[in-house]
Design an enzyme around this catalytic site. Structure first.
Site, mmCIF file in Angstrom:
data_model
loop_
_atom_site.group_PDB
_atom_site.id
_atom_site.type_symbol
_atom_site.label_atom_id
_atom_site.label_comp_id
_atom_site.label_asym_id
_atom_site.label_seq_id
_atom_site.Cartn_x
_atom_site.Cartn_y
_atom_site.Cartn_z
ATOM 1 N N SER A 264 0.836 -1.218 0.000
ATOM 2 C CA SER A 264 0.000 0.000 0.000
ATOM 3 C C SER A 264 0.860 1.252 0.000
ATOM 4 O O SER A 264 2.074 1.189 0.213
ATOM 5 C CB SER A 264 -0.885 0.006 1.246
ATOM 6 O OG SER A 264 -1.563 -1.218 1.362
HETATM 7 C C1 LIG Z 1 -2.879 -4.798 0.190
HETATM 8 S S1 LIG Z 1 -2.217 -6.398 0.370
HETATM 9 C C2 LIG Z 1 -1.449 -6.346 1.969
HETATM 10 C C3 LIG Z 1 -0.259 -5.450 2.104
HETATM 11 C C4 LIG Z 1 0.670 -5.883 3.196
HETATM 12 N N1 LIG Z 1 0.160 -5.678 4.530
HETATM 13 C C5 LIG Z 1 2.067 -5.308 3.033
HETATM 14 O O1 LIG Z 1 2.618 -4.784 3.984
HETATM 15 O O2 LIG Z 1 2.603 -5.442 1.930
HETATM 16 C C6 LIG Z 1 -3.634 -7.404 0.736
HETATM 17 C C7 LIG Z 1 -3.289 -8.855 0.988
HETATM 18 O O3 LIG Z 1 -4.410 -9.491 1.581
HETATM 19 C C8 LIG Z 1 -4.379 -10.834 1.170
HETATM 20 N N2 LIG Z 1 -5.661 -11.484 1.444
HETATM 21 C C9 LIG Z 1 -6.808 -11.440 0.710
HETATM 22 N N3 LIG Z 1 -7.754 -12.201 1.274
HETATM 23 C C10 LIG Z 1 -7.207 -12.722 2.399
HETATM 24 C C11 LIG Z 1 -7.678 -13.612 3.401
HETATM 25 N N4 LIG Z 1 -8.904 -14.128 3.354
HETATM 26 N N5 LIG Z 1 -6.849 -13.942 4.403
HETATM 27 C C12 LIG Z 1 -5.577 -13.451 4.463
HETATM 28 N N6 LIG Z 1 -5.074 -12.637 3.531
HETATM 29 C C13 LIG Z 1 -5.867 -12.275 2.516
HETATM 30 C C14 LIG Z 1 -4.023 -10.731 -0.301
HETATM 31 O O4 LIG Z 1 -3.571 -11.972 -0.819
HETATM 32 C C15 LIG Z 1 -2.958 -9.648 -0.276
HETATM 33 O O5 LIG Z 1 -1.671 -10.186 -0.194
#
Ligand SMILES: C[S@@+](CC[C@H](N)C(=O)[O-])C[C@H]1O[C@@H](n2cnc3c(N)ncnc32)[C@H](O)[C@@H]1O
Length: 371
Positions: free
Chosen positions: A77
């Site tokens: 992000s």
């Molecule tokens: C915007 S990214 C996160 C950014 C991260 N916190 C970073 O520091 O880079 C959103 C993440 O949420 C994950 N995600 C989506 N659905 C999810 C779920 N049900 N459980 C865990 N992670 C999930 C996606 O695969 C993705 O990697």
């Protein structure tokens, strides 16, 4: 940048957690262009150090090459947003944190730098993304526990990690699981980007867990645009399934004096879309591109195939409305907007959310005033 976080942001560079090929996302054009560290290390570094969000995976990993895929499924992000959310999270030494959505691992690394790697558990639904983050965290010397699993379930008591003092989701949700409340300590904070199906935008809800741990409640803090949790993605309605050719001829028609700007505000981060989504449940909307001074805004009833469209034309006092199906969606949207004006146009932080075993309820000003 507040002093309490400055050292972590200084010592933990985002670049360490980004892959060689990545797609910085230009917020004004909405376009993503590949940058390859091996081909253009300077451009890569510039983007790594910029305040742009960076896409790191497309199409749940079913994607190859440099061309962007269809749906971005993992990203880092905007650093300013990462900071704002960490500030809202308000961590204290000794606290334990559960992060949902590991992504690159950078946010988990910042938390681990601040609180110690043993204080953080992070859950990622995508196995390859989880493995990459785990490896990057270890290489950096912050061996956070990265769990490959569905964050909707949290990471529970069986694993002897709960209760957590803080839960932070870095993907958007429509429905906040009660499991996160159950796995939190009394007085704990759950910070979660939350939105309706009206459109893809969200606002972060900062929920404080009640003393009896049977609910969590609190106001929204700011508008954000997150990729949603895999199981809760915003799926664009298929127009032809709602509005087959010629359907406009049999729809009810009327006119409205509401202006385009009054309906759409300044775009995806405007509170009006958020407020309408709260008041008109189960409705998605899409905004057509303007063509020759004409713009159509469509509304789709998720459960009953009702639809409506309002067509704005430059220079006209009134816009034509078409409505069809069991619900009169435009009438509902217009009434919702009137309600918002009557409430003196509340901004995000007058709205709030309560989550308990029965689900989630949005409110205005106080939990006993549901929207
Ligand atoms: C915007 S990214 C996160 C950014 C991260 N916190 C970073 O520091 O880079 C959103 C993440 O949420 C994950 N995600 C989506 N659905 C999810 C779920 N049900 N459980 C865990 N992670 C999930 C996606 O695969 C993705 O990697």
């Amino acid at each position: 940048m507040s002093p309490d976080w400055a050292k972590s942001f200084q010592d933990v560079p985002r670049s360490h957690f980004l892959p060689d090929v990545m797609w910085p996302h230009d917020m004004t054009t909405g376009l993503c262009v590949a940058v390859d560290k091996r081909q253009d290390p300077q451009a890569w570094q510039r983007y790594a150090d910029s305040d742009d969000p960076v896409v790191t995976q497309w199409d749940d990993g079913a994607h190859d090459g440099h061309e962007p895929g269809k749906v971005f499924s993992s990203s880092s992000s905007m650093p300013s947003l990462v900071f704002s959310m960490l500030a809202d999270l308000d961590v204290k030494p000794g606290q334990r944190v559960l992060e949902i959505g590991t992504g690159t691992g950078w946010n988990a690394a910042l938390l681990a730098h601040r609180l110690g790697a043993g204080s953080i558990v992070t859950v990622e639904v995508d196995g390859a993304v989880a493995a990459r983050a785990r490896e990057a965290l270890e290489r950096f010397g912050l061996p956070v526990e990265v769990v490959h699993g569905d964050g909707f379930l949290g990471y529970g008591a069986g694993a002897q990690r709960a209760p957590y003092d803080r839960v932070i989701a870095t993907c958007g949700l429509r429905k906040v699981p009660f499991a996160w409340v159950e796995q939190s300590s009394a007085g704990g904070v759950i910070l979660v980007p939350w939105g309706t199906c009206y459109g893809p935008g969200e606002a972060t809800a900062r929920l404080v867990v009640a003393e009896d741990r049977r609910s969590a409640s609190g106001p929204f803090t700011r508008p954000v645009g997150f990729m949603r949790m895999r199981s809760q993605r915003f799926v664009r309605p298929r127009h032809d399934e709602y509005v087959p050719a010629g359907a406009e001829e049999t729809a009810d028609t009327s006119f409205t004096t509401l202006r385009e700007a009054e309906l759409l505000g300044t775009g995806g981060f405007d509170v009006i879309g958020f407020a309408l989504g709260l008041r008109v449940p189960g409705v998605a909307h899409t905004v057509d591109r303007e063509r020759e001074g004409r713009r159509a805004v469509w509304f789709y009833g998720r459960s009953d195939r009702s639809w409506a469209v309002v067509v704005f034309r430059a220079g006209r006092e009134e816009a034509k409305v078409y409505q069809s199906g069991p619900r009169r969606l435009w009438d509902e949207v217009e009434a919702a907007r009137r309600w918002w004006v009557e409430q003196e146009r509340p901004s995000f932080n007058r709205f709030g959310l309560t989550v308990d075993a029965d689900g989630g309820r949005a409110w205005l000003d106080s939990p006993d005033n549901p929207v």
